[in-house]
Structures are given as structure tokens and as C-alpha cells.
Design a protein around this motif. Sequence first.
Motif, PDB file in Angstrom:
ATOM      1  N   UNK A   1      32.440  55.244  11.396  1.00 50.87           N
ATOM      2  CA  UNK A   1      33.169  53.997  11.169  1.00 50.87           C
ATOM      3  C   UNK A   1      34.127  53.669  12.308  1.00 50.87           C
ATOM      4  N   UNK A   2      34.286  54.575  13.273  1.00 51.95           N
ATOM      5  CA  UNK A   2      35.157  54.316  14.420  1.00 51.95           C
ATOM      6  C   UNK A   2      34.368  54.257  15.728  1.00 51.95           C
ATOM      7  N   UNK A   3      33.048  54.256  15.637  1.00 54.78           N
ATOM      8  CA  UNK A   3      32.221  54.306  16.837  1.00 54.78           C
ATOM      9  C   UNK A   3      31.468  53.003  17.051  1.00 54.78           C
ATOM     10  N   UNK A   4      31.311  52.632  18.310  1.00 54.19           N
ATOM     11  CA  UNK A   4      30.486  51.496  18.684  1.00 54.19           C
ATOM     12  C   UNK A   4      29.819  51.832  20.017  1.00 54.19           C
ATOM     13  N   UNK A   5      29.116  50.868  20.583  1.00 56.60           N
ATOM     14  CA  UNK A   5      28.444  51.064  21.862  1.00 56.60           C
ATOM     15  C   UNK A   5      29.046  50.135  22.895  1.00 56.60           C
ATOM     16  N   UNK A   6      29.261  50.640  24.107  1.00 54.06           N
ATOM     17  CA  UNK A   6      29.854  49.834  25.178  1.00 54.06           C
ATOM     18  C   UNK A   6      29.215  50.215  26.504  1.00 54.06           C
ATOM     19  N   UNK A   7      29.113  49.251  27.401  1.00 51.08           N
ATOM     20  CA  UNK A   7      28.668  49.547  28.757  1.00 51.08           C
ATOM     21  C   UNK A   7      29.803  50.271  29.493  1.00 51.08           C
ATOM     22  N   UNK A   8      29.492  50.847  30.623  1.00 51.09           N
ATOM     23  CA  UNK A   8      30.488  51.634  31.350  1.00 51.09           C
ATOM     24  C   UNK A   8      31.681  50.778  31.765  1.00 51.09           C
ATOM     25  N   UNK A   9      31.405  49.531  32.175  1.00 44.41           N
ATOM     26  CA  UNK A   9      32.486  48.652  32.627  1.00 44.41           C
ATOM     27  C   UNK A   9      33.473  48.354  31.499  1.00 44.41           C
ATOM     28  N   UNK A  10      32.950  48.023  30.302  1.00 45.42           N
ATOM     29  CA  UNK A  10      33.825  47.710  29.178  1.00 45.42           C
ATOM     30  C   UNK A  10      34.552  48.960  28.682  1.00 45.42           C
ATOM     31  N   UNK A  11      33.857  50.086  28.706  1.00 44.99           N
ATOM     32  CA  UNK A  11      34.467  51.327  28.243  1.00 44.99           C
ATOM     33  C   UNK A  11      35.667  51.698  29.114  1.00 44.99           C
ATOM     34  N   UNK A  12      35.511  51.550  30.428  1.00 40.15           N
ATOM     35  CA  UNK A  12      36.617  51.857  31.336  1.00 40.15           C
ATOM     36  C   UNK A  12      37.729  50.827  31.221  1.00 40.15           C
ATOM     37  N   UNK A  13      37.366  49.551  31.016  1.00 36.78           N
ATOM     38  CA  UNK A  13      38.380  48.500  30.908  1.00 36.78           C
ATOM     39  C   UNK A  13      39.262  48.698  29.682  1.00 36.78           C
ATOM     40  N   UNK A  14      38.675  49.151  28.583  1.00 40.02           N
ATOM     41  CA  UNK A  14      39.464  49.364  27.362  1.00 40.02           C
ATOM     42  C   UNK A  14      40.307  50.633  27.477  1.00 40.02           C
ATOM     43  N   UNK A  15      39.700  51.703  28.030  1.00 42.61           N
ATOM     44  CA  UNK A  15      40.452  52.941  28.224  1.00 42.61           C
ATOM     45  C   UNK A  15      41.002  53.486  26.921  1.00 42.61           C
ATOM     46  N   UNK A  16      42.271  53.858  26.928  1.00 43.84           N
ATOM     47  CA  UNK A  16      42.928  54.437  25.754  1.00 43.84           C
ATOM     48  C   UNK A  16      43.810  53.439  25.016  1.00 43.84           C
ATOM     49  N   UNK A  17      43.524  52.145  25.204  1.00 51.89           N
ATOM     50  CA  UNK A  17      44.310  51.114  24.527  1.00 51.89           C
ATOM     51  C   UNK A  17      43.876  50.976  23.076  1.00 51.89           C
ATOM     52  N   UNK A  18      44.832  50.665  22.223  1.00 54.64           N
ATOM     53  CA  UNK A  18      44.518  50.323  20.850  1.00 54.64           C
ATOM     54  C   UNK A  18      43.807  48.963  20.836  1.00 54.64           C
ATOM     55  N   UNK A  19      42.944  48.697  19.850  1.00 57.52           N
ATOM     56  CA  UNK A  19      42.196  47.426  19.822  1.00 57.52           C
ATOM     57  C   UNK A  19      43.098  46.189  19.916  1.00 57.52           C
ATOM     58  N   UNK A  20      44.202  46.196  19.164  1.00 55.11           N
ATOM     59  CA  UNK A  20      45.084  45.026  19.180  1.00 55.11           C
ATOM     60  C   UNK A  20      45.777  44.861  20.530  1.00 55.11           C
ATOM     61  N   UNK A  21      46.119  45.994  21.162  1.00 56.10           N
ATOM     62  CA  UNK A  21      46.733  45.921  22.490  1.00 56.10           C
ATOM     63  C   UNK A  21      45.761  45.324  23.502  1.00 56.10           C
ATOM     64  N   UNK A  22      44.527  45.793  23.447  1.00 53.19           N
ATOM     65  CA  UNK A  22      43.525  45.284  24.395  1.00 53.19           C
ATOM     66  C   UNK A  22      43.227  43.815  24.132  1.00 53.19           C
ATOM     67  N   UNK A  23      43.219  43.424  22.868  1.00 51.73           N
ATOM     68  CA  UNK A  23      42.952  42.030  22.520  1.00 51.73           C
ATOM     69  C   UNK A  23      44.018  41.110  23.097  1.00 51.73           C
ATOM     70  N   UNK A  24      45.280  41.532  23.063  1.00 53.54           N
ATOM     71  CA  UNK A  24      46.348  40.715  23.637  1.00 53.54           C
ATOM     72  C   UNK A  24      46.178  40.560  25.145  1.00 53.54           C
ATOM     73  N   UNK A  25      45.784  41.628  25.819  1.00 49.58           N
ATOM     74  CA  UNK A  25      45.548  41.553  27.262  1.00 49.58           C
ATOM     75  C   UNK A  25      44.373  40.636  27.580  1.00 49.58           C
ATOM     76  N   UNK A  26      43.335  40.712  26.774  1.00 45.78           N
ATOM     77  CA  UNK A  26      42.152  39.878  27.008  1.00 45.78           C
ATOM     78  C   UNK A  26      42.477  38.400  26.823  1.00 45.78           C
ATOM     79  N   UNK A  27      43.299  38.079  25.837  1.00 51.15           N
ATOM     80  CA  UNK A  27      43.651  36.689  25.586  1.00 51.15           C
ATOM     81  C   UNK A  27      44.458  36.096  26.734  1.00 51.15           C
ATOM     82  N   UNK A  28      45.216  36.920  27.432  1.00 47.52           N
ATOM     83  CA  UNK A  28      46.028  36.446  28.556  1.00 47.52           C
ATOM     84  C   UNK A  28      45.217  36.292  29.841  1.00 47.52           C
ATOM     85  N   UNK A  29      44.052  36.930  29.884  1.00 48.46           N
ATOM     86  CA  UNK A  29      43.214  36.866  31.086  1.00 48.46           C
ATOM     87  C   UNK A  29      42.426  35.556  31.125  1.00 48.46           C
ATOM     88  N   UNK A  30      42.154  35.081  32.336  1.00 48.17           N
ATOM     89  CA  UNK A  30      41.367  33.862  32.512  1.00 48.17           C
ATOM     90  C   UNK A  30      39.921  34.162  32.912  1.00 48.17           C
TER      91      UNK A  30
END
Length: 328
Positions: free
Chosen positions: A89-118
Motif C-alpha cells: 500500500x506504500x509502493x508504486x512504480x517510477x522512472x529513475x528521473x522521477x524517483x531521484x526528483x522526489x528523493x526523501x520528500x514527503x508526498x505533500x512536500x513534493x506536491x508543494x514544490x511541483x506546484x511552484x515549478x513552471x
Amino acid sequence: MVDKLTRWLPITAISTEHAKFDTQLMQNPDISGVEYQQGELFGYEVKEYLLEKWGRKCAYCGKEGVPLEVEHVVPRNPKRGPKGTDRISNLTLACEECNKAKGNLQPKEWLEKLKQSRRKLDQVRAENLPKILRKLKEPLRDAALMNTTRWVLYDRLKKTGLPVECGTGARTKYNRLRMGLPKTHYFDACCVGESTPENLAIEQEYVQVWTALGRGSRKMCNTDKYGFPVSHRARQKMYFGFMTGDLVVAEVPEGKYAGRWVGRVAVRTSGYFDIKGGTGHRVCQGISHRYMRLLQRADGWQYEKIRIEKGGSGASSPGVNAGASGAV
């Protein structure tokens, strides 16, 4: 389907794939210790389940045909916040680029960063991340369904009188990867079970694909959203030599739908029919029956002939399992 094949072909044995998932192990990897899944098929069951659940593509950016990694949505070693687990229930599949981009961030933390990006890629990730979080909460209903029905299939196959071999999805994938074959249903069928030979000689250029469509429903009354009847179906099924579900080709000489159309017909008493494509959507409507020619009667099945994708190693020693992975 098996009865049809045994009437037409000299089949002497059946190899069937039993999609078996250990739901307890998926929910709690430590339930029986580390030795539970070690061996030549170590890790295949969980990875195969994830590939099926997430459509064999990166859950974050949607890339297909790239190497995919098992990704912990809630990280196991977060910079801050709760610590994730190895549960399915905590696993998904990601490409290497997305896996490295997310790193050790919590989902909500990463979502806030993504929303600020253009960046367009980050906007796609921001759109998919909430969907991933919702899907993680889905129960293992599909895995439980396969676990409860696989032995019913086995019992029915035994009644044919032929020897029946059982193989898991993990074994099929292991055999296919060992021989370097592409991921298709027909190559999977060649790799079902332990009896799969070391080498396969695949000389066919085409394969038949059978799809169960059903014979419609017994519903004789159409209702509105409140359940009250609005119209009734006629008992007559055949109109002008066609009935709903027939596969037809239509040569339309003029008008909005001028051209050649192939699909399943939906008949009307007026003689002007609709044609639906392979996915069930309407491709054209109001076409006169005079422009249509019957290709296949509706019998609950759809038969197609497609060209085999070449690739992988087709060696000299012949041997094909008389099973059907994904077909039975």
C-alpha cells in the motif's frame, strides 16, 4: 474456448497460468521472515503485481517503455515526518528521473514544490500525485479475486481429460525474460509453466486474439436516473439481416461519414445503424444497412488476426506450450 481449440487442434496437454498473489506478504513483508521469497523467483510476485496495478508505466510522469523502479510514496528515510514501510500500500512504480526528483520528500512536500515549478514535467507530476495517493488506499480486491477463482479454472480444465500443468505469473515472467521475448499475451502463453523448453522456435507471422464480449444483457427496460422505465426493448433482434453486436464493414459513398468503417453494429428498426469501434465508442451513426456487409456474427466473442511482434531469441529447438496466459 478450450473446447473449441481441442476440437480443431491436436492438443495433448494444457499449461495454465495461475495468477497467485500472497496478499499477507504484500501487506506485511516480515510475516514469515526473509527466507519466505528467496530463490530464483525472489521479488517477482510483488513487482509483477505493481506492474499490473500501475499499468507498466511511471506513476508520476506516465512514461512507458523505460526501466521502472519500485518507489516508496512515503519515504523509508524521510528528512522529516512519518517513516514509510515496505507494504504494498506504500509502493508504486517510477522512472529513475522521477524517483531521484522526489528523493526523501514527503508526498505533500513534493506536491508543494511541483506546484511552484513552471516546468511542464512538474505540472504533469503535480496532476498525477493526488491520483496516486487515492489509488494507494484501494484494497487488494483484484488479487483476492484471482486467488479465489484460479482453482475453479483448474477443475474445469481437468474435465477435458488432458494433463494440466499449473504455473504462476512469476514463472511466466521469469521464462520470458530469460529468452528475451517482448511482453505480449501470446509470448506469455509460450512461457507458461515449468515445462517451457530452454529454447523456442516461433515461426508464425500472425496470431489470433480472442476476446470475450458477452451476449449483451437481459435488461428489457431502459430507465431514467431514478429507476423509472422510459422505454422498452423489442423482442425482435434481427433487422435487415443484422443484429446488434455483428461485426460489419460499411462502405459509405457520401455524406459526413463517407469512407470505409469497420466495427460492431447497433441496429435500429429504421434500417439506419450505428457502428462502434473496438473500445465501444460510436465511430459513426445513422448509416444505411444497404452500405453494410457482414464480417462476423455476434456469438459473444471477437476474433482478430494480428501480426506477431518480432524480437527476442527464437532458437532452433521447437516447443510451444498449449496454454493461454491472459486468454483462459
